[in-house]
Design an enzyme around this catalytic site. Sequence first.
Site, PDB file in Angstrom:
ATOM      1  N   HIS A  49      -9.748  -3.497   2.747  1.00 43.41           N
ATOM      2  CA  HIS A  49     -10.229  -2.130   2.485  1.00 43.41           C
ATOM      3  C   HIS A  49     -11.218  -2.100   1.319  1.00 43.41           C
ATOM      4  O   HIS A  49     -11.181  -1.199   0.479  1.00 43.41           O
ATOM      5  CB  HIS A  49      -9.050  -1.195   2.196  1.00 43.41           C
ATOM      6  CG  HIS A  49      -9.347   0.230   2.571  1.00 43.41           C
ATOM      7  ND1 HIS A  49      -8.416   1.247   2.445  1.00 43.41           N
ATOM      8  CD2 HIS A  49     -10.468   0.824   3.052  1.00 43.41           C
ATOM      9  CE1 HIS A  49      -8.945   2.386   2.841  1.00 43.41           C
ATOM     10  NE2 HIS A  49     -10.190   2.148   3.206  1.00 43.41           N
ATOM     11  N   ASP A  94      -1.101  -0.545  -4.634  1.00 44.38           N
ATOM     12  CA  ASP A  94      -2.365   0.085  -5.029  1.00 44.38           C
ATOM     13  C   ASP A  94      -2.179   1.480  -5.622  1.00 44.38           C
ATOM     14  O   ASP A  94      -2.878   1.869  -6.555  1.00 44.38           O
ATOM     15  CB  ASP A  94      -3.367   0.103  -3.866  1.00 44.38           C
ATOM     16  CG  ASP A  94      -2.866   0.810  -2.617  1.00 44.38           C
ATOM     17  OD1 ASP A  94      -1.677   1.196  -2.568  1.00 44.38           O
ATOM     18  OD2 ASP A  94      -3.661   0.959  -1.658  1.00 44.38           O
ATOM     19  N   HIS A  95      -1.234   2.251  -5.111  1.00 44.11           N
ATOM     20  CA  HIS A  95      -0.991   3.614  -5.591  1.00 44.11           C
ATOM     21  C   HIS A  95       0.279   4.118  -4.920  1.00 44.11           C
ATOM     22  O   HIS A  95       0.941   3.384  -4.181  1.00 44.11           O
ATOM     23  CB  HIS A  95      -2.168   4.543  -5.269  1.00 44.11           C
ATOM     24  CG  HIS A  95      -2.517   4.562  -3.813  1.00 44.11           C
ATOM     25  ND1 HIS A  95      -1.739   5.189  -2.866  1.00 44.11           N
ATOM     26  CD2 HIS A  95      -3.548   4.000  -3.122  1.00 44.11           C
ATOM     27  CE1 HIS A  95      -2.261   5.022  -1.669  1.00 44.11           C
ATOM     28  NE2 HIS A  95      -3.363   4.294  -1.792  1.00 44.11           N
ATOM     29  N   ASP A 141       0.848  -1.191   0.000  1.00 42.50           N
ATOM     30  CA  ASP A 141       0.000   0.000   0.000  1.00 42.50           C
ATOM     31  C   ASP A 141       0.885   1.244   0.000  1.00 42.50           C
ATOM     32  O   ASP A 141       1.794   1.365   0.821  1.00 42.50           O
ATOM     33  CB  ASP A 141      -0.906  -0.007   1.238  1.00 42.50           C
ATOM     34  CG  ASP A 141      -2.043   0.996   1.147  1.00 42.50           C
ATOM     35  OD1 ASP A 141      -1.773   2.180   0.863  1.00 42.50           O
ATOM     36  OD2 ASP A 141      -3.196   0.604   1.355  1.00 42.50           O
ATOM     37  N   THR A 142       0.644   2.136  -0.947  1.00 45.89           N
ATOM     38  CA  THR A 142       1.369   3.414  -1.030  1.00 45.89           C
ATOM     39  C   THR A 142       2.833   3.197  -1.404  1.00 45.89           C
ATOM     40  O   THR A 142       3.741   3.697  -0.759  1.00 45.89           O
ATOM     41  CB  THR A 142       1.258   4.207   0.291  1.00 45.89           C
ATOM     42  OG1 THR A 142      -0.078   4.133   0.794  1.00 45.89           O
ATOM     43  CG2 THR A 142       1.601   5.674   0.094  1.00 45.89           C
ATOM     44  N   CYS A 185      -7.169   4.372  -2.214  1.00 47.07           N
ATOM     45  CA  CYS A 185      -7.135   2.962  -1.791  1.00 47.07           C
ATOM     46  C   CYS A 185      -8.282   2.090  -2.289  1.00 47.07           C
ATOM     47  O   CYS A 185      -8.079   1.134  -3.039  1.00 47.07           O
ATOM     48  CB  CYS A 185      -7.072   2.900  -0.266  1.00 47.07           C
ATOM     49  SG  CYS A 185      -5.623   3.716   0.443  1.00 47.07           S
TER      50      CYS A 185
END
Length: 497
Positions: free
Chosen positions: A102, A284-285, A12-13, A52
Amino acid sequence: MKRPNFLFVMTDTQATNMVGCYSGKPLNTQNIDSLAAEGIRFNSAYTCSPVCTPARAGLFTGIYANQSGPWTNNVAPGKNISTMGRYFKDAGYHTCYIGKWHLDGHDYFGTGECPPEWDADYWFDGANYLSELTEKEISLWRNGLNSVEDLQANHIDETFTWAHRISNRAVDFLQQPARADEPFLMVVSYDEPHHPFTCPVEYLEKYADFYYELGEKAQDDLANKPEHHRLWAQAMPSPVGDDGLYHHPLYFACNDFVDDQIGRVINALTPEQRENTWVIYTSDHGEMMGAHKLISKGAAMYDDITRIPLIIRSPQGERRQVDTPVSHIDLLPTMMALADIEKPEILPGENILAVKEPRGVMVEFNRYEIEHDSFGGFIPVRCWVTDDFKLVLNLFTSDELYDRRNDPNEMHNLIDDIRFADVRSKMHDALLDYMDKIRDPFRSYQWSLRPWRKDARPRWMGAFRPRPQDGYSPVVRDYDTGLPTQGVKVEEKKQKF
């Protein structure tokens, strides 16, 4: 022929700027880098959305969040939407999801309840992790472990972390006796390097004096950028000064730590499993980190938050790099092709291991979170990325066009440059066609009426066209005829509007 297994790892991130083999920065991601050296590295892979839940919706449903429902954080996919787990479970796979989900419409932590398409014995969402902590430990995890001194005083080691406990469960799954007739799909989903940045002290000590050089991106004055970028920069000031150096030891440390946890899981594959397992890694990003005067992620399409790492290692270890734009929307169709599962009509993505022609991919943004108005609230954005250019339509503000080859840092907005009129018009048409194809529910004629498009006309997207079949839902009947829609010609319906 024996059907393959899938080990799907995500963070994540963590955009490409945080992975050594992509960025060239001295960040320790040796396990991810080793995977890239042994597999296929995609150099122009894009998230479906730089936030997210919508990003995860694209990944795990194979359709964009605007189609499946969670067009913003804390909204769940519709009950009629199928997921990766359902497709693979119904095809005879043992499906296991461990870690951050999430995607249940609840908060960041989730409900802790396992969806029926995944193995409940291994489900370990944020709420499940919280249930293993005391109230004091929860408080520490969220707000009390922000320095070397905090970590030392509270005797925090890897066993405390969510990431380590996720890895433990993944390793345990791989060590279970194989079922000859049941291949597996295991998703291992880490929260790191996302906040709250918890890791053993030795990782934090490594990055105490490390500064990430942003280069010219730190100097962007946003003068020729959309208004909402400037408002964002004013509301959430960047911590980066004129020297262009970003200092965030906790973020860098967790980036390093999660790489080691990924290594634990990949290295737990037995020789027999490795011979028949596709390993897929992505995130995800990303995080803006002060580039273009912005922090966090939101209503922007800069590569800092949209271009994500994607590495696929085949059982045979095919080594190559792919520069053609691909998307998270392509991952489910790719995996289904490898597993010999028929792809339903509803999935717009392609098998990216077989793509040979030039193509474009779409990225969307609508809203950061349903409960609050961060980053301007509702800011509808659609982006189209090709080999050479990136077009960004900001419906409520002004648009952007970047030359990906000559301006990789996206400093120069070319949207009003007449020299690129043909390029922007062709990309504009391609994006509108794609929005029409997927039946983007936010489509409207305003997307076609852009001030730089002198030949613009209100574009109507056609009359009723039902959702393509997903292999599960009842057949939709045509409103005019009452017949199953398979018997209705879509083109005739389009012209009737």
